[in-house]
Design a protein around this motif. Structure first.
Motif, PDB file in Angstrom:
ATOM      1  N   ALA A 250       0.826  -1.206   0.000  1.00 41.34           N
ATOM      2  CA  ALA A 250       0.000   0.000   0.000  1.00 41.34           C
ATOM      3  C   ALA A 250       0.861   1.257   0.000  1.00 41.34           C
ATOM      4  O   ALA A 250       0.507   2.259  -0.633  1.00 41.34           O
ATOM      5  CB  ALA A 250      -0.937  -0.008   1.200  1.00 41.34           C
ATOM      6  N   ARG A 254       0.459   4.122  -2.611  1.00 37.75           N
ATOM      7  CA  ARG A 254       0.074   5.419  -2.049  1.00 37.75           C
ATOM      8  C   ARG A 254       1.030   6.523  -2.486  1.00 37.75           C
ATOM      9  O   ARG A 254       0.616   7.641  -2.778  1.00 37.75           O
ATOM     10  CB  ARG A 254       0.041   5.299  -0.520  1.00 37.75           C
ATOM     11  N   GLU A 255       2.310   6.205  -2.547  1.00 27.66           N
ATOM     12  CA  GLU A 255       3.304   7.199  -2.925  1.00 27.66           C
ATOM     13  C   GLU A 255       3.635   7.156  -4.418  1.00 27.66           C
ATOM     14  O   GLU A 255       4.596   7.763  -4.862  1.00 27.66           O
ATOM     15  CB  GLU A 255       4.559   7.031  -2.069  1.00 27.66           C
ATOM     16  N   GLN A 256       2.832   6.383  -5.170  1.00 26.27           N
ATOM     17  CA  GLN A 256       2.931   6.359  -6.639  1.00 26.27           C
ATOM     18  C   GLN A 256       4.347   6.056  -7.120  1.00 26.27           C
ATOM     19  O   GLN A 256       4.899   6.753  -7.972  1.00 26.27           O
ATOM     20  CB  GLN A 256       2.435   7.684  -7.218  1.00 26.27           C
ATOM     21  N   SER A 551       6.976  13.799   3.014  1.00 26.20           N
ATOM     22  CA  SER A 551       5.788  13.329   2.306  1.00 26.20           C
ATOM     23  C   SER A 551       5.919  13.760   0.861  1.00 26.20           C
ATOM     24  O   SER A 551       6.120  14.952   0.589  1.00 26.20           O
ATOM     25  CB  SER A 551       4.510  13.914   2.904  1.00 26.20           C
TER      26      SER A 551
END
Length: 889
Positions: A250, A254-256, A551
């Motif tokens: 995931a 999520r962070e592509q 992030s």
């Protein structure tokens, strides 16, 4: 009749239906198709509708599984950019030499694995010839996580391109002579070739995800542009059962992380038998990855299957492939064509009719060998599609036959993982299959020969030209070591002077030190703080607004504590890696940062801080991976010891991490008692790991959450702090002939020893010297090295022996650890030895209550010291009994 299951309540019942009549018409249409053309046609139309909706940008949940066919049809494959005939010859030589190397090694009983690379050869060769960037081009090149059991094939390729000799191949798994090859990818054993240790299965996929993530971290923080680096992880389908293999899927989605590709070799077999005997592992993996948000490419069938799919006008073949379990499909690969006709095609009339159109040769080709993972064009198409896909990581599920080309004795056999050699006749059969020009005379000595077309052959020239165009040989590890300057002294001096009357835990002292070091103009930006969702526990929230939490999206919301000084600040260039509740993920972060000096030529200084109980105990396997990968940095076990974390109970009480850490040769383990000791240790660690003569070691420091007044550093103790022992406070005898002993203590236990020193002097007239044992591990390491020197005829006295030489009385060691930790140095101490520790399970209590329970509080230390002196006849035994009564024991 409508299926009653369809009438169960669902989330759709909560949505407004603006036109129930239209909805009913759609349902009626579906019912009509089902009745007229069958449920399979209805399902096909529904899937086509979903596909069309997705293409039109209509937001709908995706199906998690597709049919058991290739994602990329033959008609959509891109043009193959290479000479397929030449690459087939190269692959044949590599297959041969991989099998020959392991078989020749069987003479010495060293073992090896043949079947894995045999199944995956084209998965690697296609990458090496067309995709994997080397380190001699622009940037860092690609990062390759090679499946450990496939290492013979990688060695075979390095032999073909001239990087390994026949002698080295013959020393596979025989390293002690200095010219051997490690069994699996071990950078510490073969540092010019291997970058990543992978054969502790499950750690490869986890590390690959965090490596891809760390690549983006370096780019976003403007340390290095890694946009041309791609991470390739080669995995086994059986390996995916390890929880670490799928733990971070995931995160990658999520962070592509479209700079990441998993290539899973789906040969349907693990070490003892089928991966999913009664199920289909490919479909299971597709659902898991697609559900996590990955792009999924299935490369299952070779070109021979195209004719079958074209003849399947009813969908019967697709349905049959969807229902046959893996173990049965393996059986087809080992049975004759008549069996396949009966048991596969005989399942329904439409398939039986299809089979009548197929020759025995065609059926044999399809079921014995034609898999997507064995055809370069199929693999090439999958790799190209993976690189072109943006916005998500890709997994390629490539179906193969385990033991492919090794003959009927190997292919698809349950035991082939444990089969270590082929007979001469089997090699001759393999020679004919691969078309290699190896004469019978080459076998006359009873050994299978290595094969090589010649250093100037077309095959070798082609291989080398391909690699030159892609940036040099691969896999390869390169170190362009650039020493970091020592940080300014100011940060360390703040801890040297102590805390005065203010109390400060050593955990906070370490955090303050690192915070100051992160401000250093030269090296500050190279620190990588890593924490698994306990930053506030360790007093690190002050770093949030100044350093920022990494992030890739930055901060897309207003944090609830924005009006506070230490608010939760996320930033695209944030420095802190706050991983959430995953010690394994945080450790994978640490490994990527700790080896960045080699992977990217950018030296980073990671520190990973965690509850000490959940470090070595939970992720000890990754600590070995770190050591193998020659990583550097500071691992910090906070809230350390068995008795300092009050109230948390059994599972939070660490009295053994130093014992576990002592088993790792690359780990330098310290248990500092005071803030100034931390400063000295960190300063020396920066010199040893990042100075001009950098060593491939890492540090484990334990720090405590018990606030104490921190003394100023005495003069001349730096050398003793680094070596592991120095006298902190000498006892003052009340009388010249007073009984005397030596108290050795580490970490927070020094405070119990100091209090015991006072009790012994005031209540019993006994003098005790208190020593700070900053590292039991380094004392033992030095002593072991001294013993080894003696075997070489060199006279060398261990440091601990020298330090305590002539010290009067017995030695009593005490710590917040199991007694085995200090006892590890006892044989090199000339005085009578005894120890106290916290053996057993932890418990919830006050610190004082827990220490009395384990017998390590100041009163217990005093009684144990008196008992030692009584055994030596230096005080009456009655005093020991009197002390027990006095202290309420």
């Amino acid at each position: 009749m409508t299926d009653p299951v369809a009438q169960l309540p669902s989330e759709l019942d909560q949505l407004p239906d603006r036109d129930p009549e239209e909805t009913a018409e759609w349902a009626a249409s579906l019912d009509a198709v089902t009745k007229a053309a069958g449920p399979h046609r209805a399902a096909y139309l529904m899937r086509r509708s979903l596909q069309h909706a997705e293409g039109a940008g209509i937001a709908l949940p995706k199906l998690l599984e597709s049919d058991y066919v290739n994602t990329i049809p033959t008609s959509a494959e891109p043009e193959f950019d290479g000479d397929l005939e030449m690459e087939s010859k190269i692959t044949a030589w590599n297959r041969w030499n991989a099998a020959a190397m392991v078989t020749r090694g069987a003479r010495y009983g060293v073992g090896g694995h043949i079947a894995t690379f045999a199944s995956a050869a084209w998965l690697y060769e296609t990458g090496f010839n067309h995709f994997f960037r080397g380190k001699e081009g622009d940037g860092s090149g690609d990062q390759l996580y090679i499946q450990g059991h496939a290492s013979p094939g990688i060695y075979a390729r390095a032999f073909l391109d001239g990087r390994l000799s026949e002698q080295q191949l013959d020393n596979f798994r025989q390293e002690s002579g200095g010219d051997g090859l490690p069994s699996y990818p071990h950078p510490r054993r073969l540092p010019w070739l291997w970058e990543f240790p992978t054969v502790s299965m499950g750690l490869g996929p986890l590390s690959a995800i965090y490596q891809a993530r760390f690549n983006r971290y370096l780019t976003n923080r403007k340390i290095k542009d890694t946009s041309n680096s791609h991470v390739w992880a080669f995995l086994g389908d059986g390996e995916m059962d390890e929880p670490e293999s799928t733990a971070a899927l995931a995160l990658a989605a999520r962070e592509q992380l479209d700079n990441l590709t998993f290539v899973i070799n789906c040969n349907l077999q693990r070490l003892d038998g089928p991966v999913r005997a009664n199920f289909r592992v490919v479909q299971e993996l597709e659902g898991a990855f697609r559900g996590a948000g990955w792009n999924v490419i299935k490369t299952l069938w070779g070109n021979a299957w195209d004719e079958l799919f074209q003849l399947d006008t009813t969908g019967a073949l697709i349905r049959r492939l969807r229902e046959v379990p893996d173990a049965q499909f393996q059986t087809y690969a080992t049975r004759d064509v008549a069996y396949i006709r009966e048991h596969f095609f005989g399942a329904e009339p439409a398939l039986a009719e299809l089979a009548k159109l197929l020759s025995d040769a065609k059926i044999a080709e399809c079921f014995y060998s034609s898999r997507g993972g064995h055809e370069a064009r199929k693999v090439y198409a999958a790799y190209r599609a993976a690189l072109e896909h943006k916005g998500a990581p890709t997994v390629i599920l490539a179906q193969t036959v385990k033991g492919y080309t090794l003959g009927k004795g190997f292919e698809s056999k349950n035991a082939n993982h444990q089969m270590k050699k082929l007979s001469i006749d089997e090699f001759k059969g393999m020679r004919e299959l691969l078309g290699l020009p190896i004469p019978d005379s080459a076998f006359e000595d009873g050994l299978v020969p290595y094969g090589h077309p010649g250093a100037d052959s077309p095959e070798v020239r082609y291989l080398q030209e391909r690699r030159a165009a892609l940036g040099g040989p691969a896999p390869a590890r390169r170190v362009h070591a650039v020493a970091l300057p020592q940080p300014e002294e100011r940060a360390f001096k703040a801890l040297y002077k102590g805390s005065g009357k203010q109390e400060m835990a050593t955990t906070m002292a370490f955090v303050r030190l690192v915070k100051d070091l992160m401000r250093d103009k030269e090296t500050g930006r190279r620190w990588v703080p890593i924490v698994p969702d306990e930053a506030r526990t360790f007093g690190m929230e002050s770093l949030f607004p100044s350093a920022g939490i990494y992030s890739p999206l930055g901060q897309t919301y207003e944090p609830v504590d924005r009006d506070q000084l230490m608010y939760y600040k996320e930033a695209k260039d944030g420095q802190i890696l706050n991983e959430g509740i995953t010690e394994a993920g945080a450790m994978a972060d640490f490994i990527a940062a700790a080896s960045s000096y080699a992977t990217h030529g950018e030296t980073m200084i990671p520190f990973y801080i965690f509850y000490s109980m959940f470090g070595w105990q939970r992720t000890g396997d990754q600590m070995w991976q770190l050591a193998d990968q020659l990583g550097k940095g500071f691992i910090v076990g906070a809230t350390a010891g068995r008795t300092t974390l009050t109230g948390e109970g059994l599972q939070h009480a660490d009295g053994h991490s130093h014992l576990i850490a002592s088993t790792n040769p690359a780990s330098l383990n310290y248990d500092p008692a005071f803030a100034y000791e931390i400063a000295v240790i960190v300063k020396d660690g920066l010199r040893r790991m990042y100075g001009p003569e950098a060593e491939n070691v890492f540090y484990y420091l334990t720090v405590y959450n018990e606030p104490k007044q921190q003394p100023a550093m005495p003069e001349g103790v730096e050398d003793g702090i680094v070596k592991g022992l120095y006298r902190f406070k000498e006892g003052v005898p009340a009388e010249a002939d007073a009984p005397r002993l030596q108290l050795l203590a580490s970490g927070t236990a020094i405070h119990w020893a100091l209090e015991a020193q006072e009790l012994l002097a005031a209540d019993w007239g006994v003098t005790a010297d208190v020593w700070s044992a900053t590292s039991w591990g380094e004392l033992r390491r030095d002593a072991l090295e001294s013993d080894e020197a003696l075997l070489r005829g060199e006279e060398r006295v261990p440091y601990v022996t020298q330090a305590l030489s002539g010290a009067p009385g017995p030695v009593l060691a005490v710590s917040d650890w199991m007694r085995a930790v200090p006892d590890s140095i006892s044989q090199w101490v000339e005085q009578d030895w005894s120890s106290l520790g916290t053996d057993g399970f932890g418990l919830s209590d006050t610190r004082q209550g827990a220490r009395r329970h384990f017998g390590v509080d100041a009163e217990s230390v005093a009684v144990a010291a008196l008992a030692q002196l009584a055994r030596r006849g230096e005080i009456p035994a009655s005093k020991v009994k009197e002390a027990r009564e006095k202290y309420g024991m």
